[in-house]
Design a protein around this motif. Structure first.
Motif, PDB file in Angstrom:
ATOM      1  N   LEU A   1     120.349 -48.010  57.912  1.00 15.57           N
ATOM      2  CA  LEU A   1     119.895 -47.419  56.658  1.00 15.57           C
ATOM      3  C   LEU A   1     121.017 -46.573  56.075  1.00 15.57           C
ATOM      4  CD1 LEU A   1     117.401 -46.920  54.812  1.00 15.57           C
ATOM      5  CD2 LEU A   1     116.923 -44.932  56.248  1.00 15.57           C
ATOM      6  N   LEU A   2     121.425 -46.885  54.854  1.00 16.99           N
ATOM      7  CA  LEU A   2     122.468 -46.142  54.150  1.00 16.99           C
ATOM      8  C   LEU A   2     121.833 -45.483  52.934  1.00 16.99           C
ATOM      9  CD1 LEU A   2     124.859 -49.137  54.297  1.00 16.99           C
ATOM     10  CD2 LEU A   2     125.290 -46.995  55.493  1.00 16.99           C
ATOM     11  N   GLU A   3     121.865 -44.154  52.890  1.00 20.72           N
ATOM     12  CA  GLU A   3     121.332 -43.414  51.754  1.00 20.72           C
ATOM     13  C   GLU A   3     122.505 -42.718  51.078  1.00 20.72           C
ATOM     14  OE1 GLU A   3     117.267 -41.477  53.070  1.00 20.72           O
ATOM     15  OE2 GLU A   3     118.781 -41.341  54.660  1.00 20.72           O
ATOM     16  N   SER A   4     122.596 -42.827  49.754  1.00 17.75           N
ATOM     17  CA  SER A   4     123.693 -42.159  49.050  1.00 17.75           C
ATOM     18  C   SER A   4     123.176 -41.514  47.773  1.00 17.75           C
ATOM     19  CB  SER A   4     124.821 -43.145  48.735  1.00 17.75           C
ATOM     20  OG  SER A   4     124.383 -44.163  47.866  1.00 17.75           O
TER      21      SER A   4
ATOM     22  N   MET B   1     113.916 -36.492  46.956  1.00 16.77           N
ATOM     23  CA  MET B   1     115.269 -35.990  47.093  1.00 16.77           C
ATOM     24  C   MET B   1     115.341 -34.739  47.979  1.00 16.77           C
ATOM     25  SD  MET B   1     118.368 -36.513  46.267  1.00 16.77           S
ATOM     26  CE  MET B   1     119.840 -35.585  46.085  1.00 16.77           C
ATOM     27  N   PRO B   2     114.357 -33.827  47.921  1.00 15.20           N
ATOM     28  CA  PRO B   2     114.420 -32.657  48.802  1.00 15.20           C
ATOM     29  C   PRO B   2     114.456 -33.028  50.287  1.00 15.20           C
ATOM     30  CG  PRO B   2     112.797 -32.285  47.086  1.00 15.20           C
ATOM     31  CD  PRO B   2     113.223 -33.725  46.977  1.00 15.20           C
ATOM     32  N   GLU B   3     113.756 -34.117  50.664  1.00 13.14           N
ATOM     33  CA  GLU B   3     113.772 -34.548  52.063  1.00 13.14           C
ATOM     34  C   GLU B   3     115.164 -35.002  52.474  1.00 13.14           C
ATOM     35  OE1 GLU B   3     111.642 -36.092  49.782  1.00 13.14           O
ATOM     36  OE2 GLU B   3     109.904 -34.850  50.182  1.00 13.14           O
ATOM     37  N   PHE B   4     115.842 -35.710  51.578  1.00 10.39           N
ATOM     38  CA  PHE B   4     117.204 -36.171  51.851  1.00 10.39           C
ATOM     39  C   PHE B   4     118.125 -34.967  52.033  1.00 10.39           C
ATOM     40  CE2 PHE B   4     121.410 -37.514  50.126  1.00 10.39           C
ATOM     41  CZ  PHE B   4     121.746 -38.407  51.139  1.00 10.39           C
TER      42      PHE B   4
END
Length: 185
Positions: A129-132, A1-4
């Motif tokens: 790529l979809l990140e949520s 999560m920190p990378e996101f």
């Protein structure tokens, strides 16, 4: 999560001005530019005195903010949108500290963002790529192409699972509508 979170901050940090969506009195969306940045672990929204978006947020604090994509259309650095509630900051010391650091045109209104959703879209060839992320939920990732009949949703691992379970579950995919897919894809 920190990378996101770092990728999201980097996207917003690439440009000072972004596009804010608020709700007008009649419920219609209003889009407008503003200065936004991350400071002290929070997202801050600065607006000119008398701006209609200020009245919108005072009446209904819900907003979406789209990071300025910059030149080009290739999504190399990703495309980022955050949504949440804006909390007006009226403490003179906090406003003065922000003004000293950010140097916005004065006078101005300042809001602190309480995020309820963060979405990043990028290209990871051959996929879009979809990140949520939403508070209290794991990061959700969807990979798709224009040829996909349905979305491929990477399954988040249950809380407390060990490294062996993570390695065994690496690359697990669920179809939309299946248990644990987040239900919003």
């Amino acid at each position: 999560m920190p990378e996101f979170a770092a990728r999201v901050r980097q996207r917003f940090g690439a440009h000072r001005h972004h596009v804010l969506a608020t709700l007008r009195r009649d419920g219609a969306p209003r889009l407008g530019g503003l200065e936004a940045d991350f400071r002290h672990g929070e997202l801050w929204l600065g607006m000119m005195t008398g701006a209609r978006k200020v009245a919108d947020l005072r009446r209904d604090p819900r907003f979406s903010l789209h990071a300025n994509p910059g030149p080009g259309t290739d999504l190399t650095a990703g495309d980022v949108r955050v949504s949440g509630r804006a909390v007006e900051v009226t403490d003179p010391e906090v406003v003065a500290r922000y003004a000293a650091e950010a140097r916005p045109p004065e006078p101005f209104h300042l809001f602190r963002a309480e995020l309820t959703e963060v979405v990043r879209t990028s290209v990871d060839a051959p996929y879009l790529l979809l990140e949520s992320w939403r508070p209290g939920r794991p990061l959700r990732t969807v990979r798709r192409t224009s040829q996909d009949a349905s979305l491929l949703v990477e399954a988040p691992l249950p809380a407390g699972e060990g490294a062996a379970a993570r390695e065994a579950d690496e690359g697990a995919v669920r179809e939309p509508g299946e248990e644990g897919d987040g239900g919003d894809g």
